[in-house]
Design an enzyme around this catalytic site. Sequence first.
Site, PDB file in Angstrom:
ATOM      1  N   GLY A 220       0.820  -1.202   0.000  1.00 50.26           N
ATOM      2  CA  GLY A 220       0.000   0.000   0.000  1.00 50.26           C
ATOM      3  C   GLY A 220       0.852   1.249   0.000  1.00 50.26           C
TER       4      GLY A 220
ATOM      5  N   GLY B 250       3.023   7.871   3.083  1.00 51.66           N
ATOM      6  CA  GLY B 250       4.217   7.079   2.830  1.00 51.66           C
ATOM      7  C   GLY B 250       3.851   5.738   2.214  1.00 51.66           C
TER       8      GLY B 250
ATOM      9  N   ASP C  64     -10.336  10.483  10.918  1.00 52.30           N
ATOM     10  CA  ASP C  64     -10.221  10.011   9.533  1.00 52.30           C
ATOM     11  C   ASP C  64     -10.844   8.622   9.393  1.00 52.30           C
ATOM     12  OD1 ASP C  64      -9.587  10.256   6.867  1.00 52.30           O
ATOM     13  OD2 ASP C  64      -7.515   9.577   7.089  1.00 52.30           O
TER      14      ASP C  64
END
Length: 238
Positions: free
Chosen positions: A35, A40, A156
């Site tokens: 991913g 990052g 989030d």
Amino acid sequence: PLSINVATFQSELRKLKFSQLIEATNGFSAASMIGCGGFGEVFKASLKDGSCVAIKKLIRLSYQGDREFMAEMETLGKIKHRNLVPLLGYCKVGEERLLVYEFMEFGSLEDMLHGRTKSQEGRILTWEERKKIARGAAKGLCFLHHNCIPHIIHRDMKSSNVLLDHEMEARVSDFGMARLISALDTHLSVSTLAGTPGYVPPEYYQSFRCTAKGDVYSFGVVLLELLTGKRPTDEEDF
């Protein structure tokens, strides 16, 4: 600044050497990457003790990367719950910031719903699995809002931040945007917006106030996505 003073440690976080993580990921090779994003890159790796882990390598020379590292350490690094992704260790050397988590076999809910990886193409969640995932994610979020002192606002919550372990148990992840809030406060004023379009409550863009209720709104969007199989920002809806 607030700091969590009621922790439920099962074991101390491991401080890992950068050389260990280089070896475990074969030099952070593309073959090991599972991913990537604005934060990052994430790599799948096996440590020498045989444990299968996911290593998040935050962006170097980035204030945001350093802030996300500290946010994860101040939240997920100090608490344990069945429905939160386990943070096992970390590495901080020079400009490098890395976090090591338990590997989640079925990836994210987003991947499972939308078939973003080859292993999940054609895999359709049953209604029982969907209910189990919804309950698990709700329990994880509830723990953050009510059982931690100070409380934790995730900021989030979205389908890509709900990971699924080998038992299809939901694990809330990615605390890079998280904030600690006193149990006596109703909201937290922030100078910069966080969250993902489609999941963020609309009033947040005007008030710049984050609350636990905002997390609940975002979780409601995740529930709709889980029920319908549609993204909150599918192009045909605009």
